[in-house]
Every structure is written in C-alpha cells, then in structure tokens.
Motif scaffolding. Structure first.
Motif, PDB file in Angstrom:
ATOM      1  N   ARG A 191      25.389  32.879  24.623  1.00 39.68           N
ATOM      2  CA  ARG A 191      23.925  34.024  24.294  1.00 39.68           C
ATOM      3  C   ARG A 191      25.091  35.451  24.470  1.00 39.68           C
ATOM      4  O   ARG A 191      24.583  36.395  23.203  1.00 39.68           O
ATOM      5  CB  ARG A 191      22.935  34.008  24.885  1.00 39.68           C
ATOM      6  CG  ARG A 191      21.950  32.104  25.018  1.00 39.68           C
ATOM      7  CD  ARG A 191      21.320  32.834  23.024  1.00 39.68           C
ATOM      8  NE  ARG A 191      20.666  33.662  22.898  1.00 39.68           N
ATOM      9  CZ  ARG A 191      19.284  33.879  22.593  1.00 39.68           C
ATOM     10  NH1 ARG A 191      18.812  32.430  22.849  1.00 39.68           N
ATOM     11  NH2 ARG A 191      18.960  35.522  22.583  1.00 39.68           N
ATOM     12  N   ASP A 195      25.553  37.503  21.088  1.00 37.52           N
ATOM     13  CA  ASP A 195      24.435  38.753  20.743  1.00 37.52           C
ATOM     14  C   ASP A 195      25.205  39.819  20.079  1.00 37.52           C
ATOM     15  O   ASP A 195      25.014  40.964  19.312  1.00 37.52           O
ATOM     16  CB  ASP A 195      23.751  39.256  22.637  1.00 37.52           C
ATOM     17  CG  ASP A 195      22.570  38.565  22.577  1.00 37.52           C
ATOM     18  OD1 ASP A 195      22.135  37.802  21.395  1.00 37.52           O
ATOM     19  OD2 ASP A 195      22.356  37.556  23.476  1.00 37.52           O
ATOM     20  N   GLN A 199      25.352  41.976  17.143  1.00 37.27           N
ATOM     21  CA  GLN A 199      25.354  43.358  17.155  1.00 37.27           C
ATOM     22  C   GLN A 199      26.349  44.474  15.906  1.00 37.27           C
ATOM     23  O   GLN A 199      26.064  44.897  15.247  1.00 37.27           O
ATOM     24  CB  GLN A 199      25.226  44.029  18.107  1.00 37.27           C
ATOM     25  CG  GLN A 199      23.874  43.558  19.190  1.00 37.27           C
ATOM     26  CD  GLN A 199      24.394  43.943  20.813  1.00 37.27           C
ATOM     27  OE1 GLN A 199      25.656  44.794  20.754  1.00 37.27           O
ATOM     28  NE2 GLN A 199      23.034  43.926  21.059  1.00 37.27           N
ATOM     29  N   SER A 205      18.599  41.813  17.391  1.00 37.27           N
ATOM     30  CA  SER A 205      18.702  39.725  17.461  1.00 37.27           C
ATOM     31  C   SER A 205      18.269  38.762  16.752  1.00 37.27           C
ATOM     32  O   SER A 205      18.169  38.773  15.449  1.00 37.27           O
ATOM     33  CB  SER A 205      16.886  39.901  18.557  1.00 37.27           C
ATOM     34  OG  SER A 205      15.245  40.604  17.453  1.00 37.27           O
TER      35      SER A 205
END
Length: 242
Positions: A191, A195, A199, A205
């Motif tokens: 994860r 993430d 970004q 999210s």
C-alpha cells in the motif's frame, strides 16, 4: 392477489431452473451459437415463460418440459463432442466461399448464400475490395473469416525483424475506488508503494480512483472519477444530448 403470488413463485422457480440449466449447458450456446442452438434457446425460453405465466395448467408439467429440453440439449452436446459425424450433421462445418481469390459459386448456391451477403460480411471484416481476398471461410455460426492476399496484409514487427517487449495482461490494483489487495501482493507491491504512485498522479486516496491497472512493462494506468477535461468531444448530432 392470489394469481400475482402464484406468478411470483413460478417466476422464482423458472428463473432458478434456467440459471441451473444454463450453468449445466456451459458457454457453447453463446460462444459458438448455430441456427439450431438458436432455435433450442428460443424453445427453452418459451417453456420457461409459460411456466411463469400460464395459470391454466399446473406448473410441474411446464417444469418437466423445461428439464426435458435442457437434458436433451446436454445429451446432444455430449454426443457431438464424442461423435464427429453427429457434430458435422447438426452443426455442419466451416465452408470455403472464396478460394485462391475465386468465388465458389456452386458452394454459395448450395448454402443459399447470396453475393450481397458475402460483400456485406467482407465489409464488416474490414475488406472493401474483393480483389484483396485470398480465402474467405463461412464459419458454423454464420460469421465470415477472411484471409487477405499476402501483399495486402499489414506489416508486422516480425516482418521487419524488430524485437518487441512482452505485452501480457495488466493487473487491476484499484477497481471502483477499492484496492484489490491480493493483486497488489501478486505484483510484489504494498500500500505504501501504491499511495506514492497515486500521489504522483495527483490523487490523495484510492477512493478518488475509478480504475488503476499495472501493465507487465511496469506502466501504471490510472483513471479517476473526475477527469478534469478542458474540452469534451461531442459526436452527437442530437441537440437534446448536449
């Protein structure tokens, strides 16, 4: 009110029976449907409809008919798989309608296959000039497979002796805003990595992402719920859609 309740119960029985029989018969009815398969499907559907709405007779008689037809189709599939002659008789075989650039008129007359049908299916296959066709085969399901003459075939990387990277299938990492954890583990990522990638694309999210797919080459495709397009292309000529 009683009739409505009976129809409702019969609908559930008919729906459940069709679901079971469809799973039993497999994908052959859809993937390579012939005219005979089409007739069988209509008949089974008609029996199921009568089971639902025909209140003048008992439901079990319709269900027995539905089950009998489904079992006969299942038995027929087994026979055609084991017995080649039965398969040829029931489903027929692919037929060559153009051979070495020449139209097989006798074959077309036997099939009651018109030249206009041939031209239409050639166009659907992306061939507008019949001079480009080397072979055309009418498949069992009525579709036309076309092999163009070598000089009209598109040039491939193999023809040019160019080495190309492996393509393969992409792996879905996010589907409809939800992270597919097992796929993320399968591609040896976590994860934290996901993430960071989100970004980099401007997403905070996974809930903002409609679809994220990781290609075998390592390229990540991300499509968010908000596309932020500056200009929309409208191909409709109907004002009501604008």
């Amino acid at each position: 009110m009683n009739e409505a309740a009976v129809v409702l119960v019969r609908s559930v029985i008919s729906f459940g029976s069709l679901l079971i029989f469809a799973r039993m018969l497999g994908k052959q009815q859809v993937s390579q449907i012939t005219f005979f398969d089409y007739i069988l499907g209509i008949t089974i559907g008609s029996i199921a409809a009568n089971l639902t709405t025909d209140l003048t007779s008992r439901s079990w008689t319709h269900w027995v008919g539905l089950a009998a037809w489904a079992l006969m189709v299942f038995f027929l599939q087994k026979v055609t798989l084991k017995w080649r002659k039965a398969s040829i008789y029931l489903d027929e075989e692919p037929v060559i309608v153009i051979m070495n650039g020449k139209i097989m008129e006798d074959v077309m007359h036997k099939l009651r296959y018109q030249i206009s049908d041939l031209q239409e299916q050639l166009r659907e296959a992306g061939t507008f000039d019949i001079n480009e066709v080397e072979y055309a085969i009418l498949e069992r399901d009525g579709k036309l497979s076309v092999l163009k003459k070598s000089q009209y075939l598109p040039v491939t990387a193999e023809d040019l002796k160019i080495t190309t990277p492996y393509k393969g299938l992409g792996t879905e990492l996010i589907y409809d805003g939800e992270v597919v954890e097992q796929n993320l583990t399968f591609v040896n990522h976590d994860r934290h990595w996901l993430d960071n990638q989100l970004q980099a694309f401007g997403y905070q999210s996974p809930s903002q992402v409609f679809l994220a797919v990781l290609a075998p080459t390592g390229d990540l495709f991300i499509d968010g719920y908000r596309d932020n397009l500056k200009k929309y292309v409208d191909i409709s000529d109907y004002n009501g859609l604008r």
